[in-house]
Write an enzyme that holds these catalytic residues in place. Structure first.
Site, PDB file in Angstrom:
ATOM      1  CB  CYS A   1      -0.870  -0.012   1.259  1.00 27.48           C
ATOM      2  SG  CYS A   1      -1.853   1.486   1.466  1.00 27.48           S
TER       3      CYS A   1
ATOM      4  CB  CYS B   1      -3.141   3.567  -5.531  1.00 28.17           C
ATOM      5  SG  CYS B   1      -4.462   2.690  -4.656  1.00 28.17           S
TER       6      CYS B   1
HETATM    7  N1  DGL Z   1      -4.036   0.381  -2.035  1.00 31.28           N
HETATM    8  C1  DGL Z   1      -3.667   1.558  -1.315  1.00 31.28           C
HETATM    9  C2  DGL Z   1      -2.420   2.216  -1.930  1.00 31.28           C
HETATM   10  O1  DGL Z   1      -1.597   1.554  -2.547  1.00 31.28           O
HETATM   11  C3  DGL Z   1      -4.690   2.641  -1.061  1.00 31.28           C
HETATM   12  C4  DGL Z   1      -6.139   2.495  -1.029  1.00 31.28           C
HETATM   13  C5  DGL Z   1      -6.812   3.287   0.098  1.00 31.28           C
HETATM   14  O2  DGL Z   1      -7.071   4.500  -0.056  1.00 31.28           O
HETATM   15  O3  DGL Z   1      -7.019   2.663   1.124  1.00 31.28           O
HETATM   16  O4  DGL Z   1      -2.205   3.381  -1.773  1.00 31.28           O
END
Ligand code: DGL
Length: 281
Positions: free
Chosen positions: A79, A193
């Site tokens: 993330c 993301c």
């Molecule tokens: N998957 C997460 C990232 O790589 C973000 C998603 C969220 O806002 O929770 O930033």
């Protein structure tokens, strides 16, 4: 590197939702022998809307409990929104290797021919000092456009859950990535993301012109093999992937389709069933 006597390490892959599966599938490709736990803090989703302070507190709490429950050899924070702010505190608290996921500014700027690169990310990742530092360090030859996408991670979650997501909703989120000025137009977009690579087909179809989409997952998988070593030649059969979430059970059939691996029945963090791997298997 861990000693060779550690043939089937437990790897914990963590995200706020399903996005980390885009990283998981690459890591599982390089260490198919590992015992994997995929954990989603769906009770905290979307991380992109949380303040830095709230996010640091939340990720430390949830990842700390996961580490106690599954005792991993390595943790992948799949993330960007979390990695760009929380890695120092995780590393200070746990004597474990953490592999983070941060915007791939360096390879994108190195690959761009037009010198126009966009970084598509959550609002949290866009406003981080960490992201600004990456741009300062690696974009000397490049004009970088930072694009906050307030809804794209949630749209990816909806699409993965089988709900219909209108093309226009996705188009609106990605439109600011496409810049044409001074005879040069954007030719490279960083998927900063982990949810976004899961929408890749639609991003390609809805882009106003073709670009290279940079997905950091293969680089993260390489970092995991640097730290744990490559998979041994005499592979043990794949253990089913454990799925742990914090609000609702993950949809195991959908996850299995995305990652192409067997999955165990989903578990909720905090429920009595979530025990160290050795005790659960
Ligand atoms: N998957 C997460 C990232 O790589 C973000 C998603 C969220 O806002 O929770 O930033």
């Amino acid at each position: 590197m861990l000693p060779a006597s550690h043939p089937a390490p437990t790897i914990l892959v963590f995200d706020s939702g399903a996005g980390g599966l885009s990283v998981f599938r690459e890591v599982a490709r390089v260490r198919p022998d590992a015992r994997f736990v995929y954990a989603a803090d769906d009770a905290g989703f979307p991380y992109g809307d949380l303040s830095d302070q709230a996010l640091v507190a939340r990720v430390n709490e949830v990842v700390g409990r996961l580490i106690a429950a599954v005792r991993p050899a390595l943790v992948v924070i799949a993330c960007n929104t979390a990695s760009t702010v929380v890695l120092p505190s995780l590393r200070a608290r746990h004597a474990l290797p953490f592999v983070g996921t941060v915007p791939a500014v360096k390879p994108a700027c190195a690959a761009s021919l037009s010198g126009r690169v966009s970084i598509l990310a959550t609002p949290g990742t866009v406003r981080r000092d960490y992201t600004a530092d990456l741009i300062r360090q690696f974009s000397a030859q490049c004009e970088v456009t930072l694009v906050p996408a307030p809804r794209l991670a949630a749209l990816a979650e909806a699409a993965l859950a089988g709900r219909s997501v209108a093309d226009d909703a996705i188009r609106t989120e990605i439109a600011p990535c496409f810049v044409a000025a001074g005879g040069r137009r954007t030719d490279t977009v960083v998927l900063a993301c982990t949810h976004y690579p899961l929408l890749r087909d639609r991003l390609e179809r809805l882009a106003p012109w073709p670009v290279s989409w940079v997905d950091p997952a293969p680089a993260i998988a390489r970092r995991v093999t640097q730290l744990l070593g490559p998979a041994p030649a005499d592979l043990a059969p794949d253990a089913p992937v454990r799925l742990i979430s914090t609000a609702r059970p993950l949809d195991s059939a959908r996850v299995a389709t995305i990652i192409g691996r067997k999955v165990a029945p989903p578990e909720i963090l905090g429920s009595p069933g979530v025990r160290p791997w050795a005790a659960a298997s």
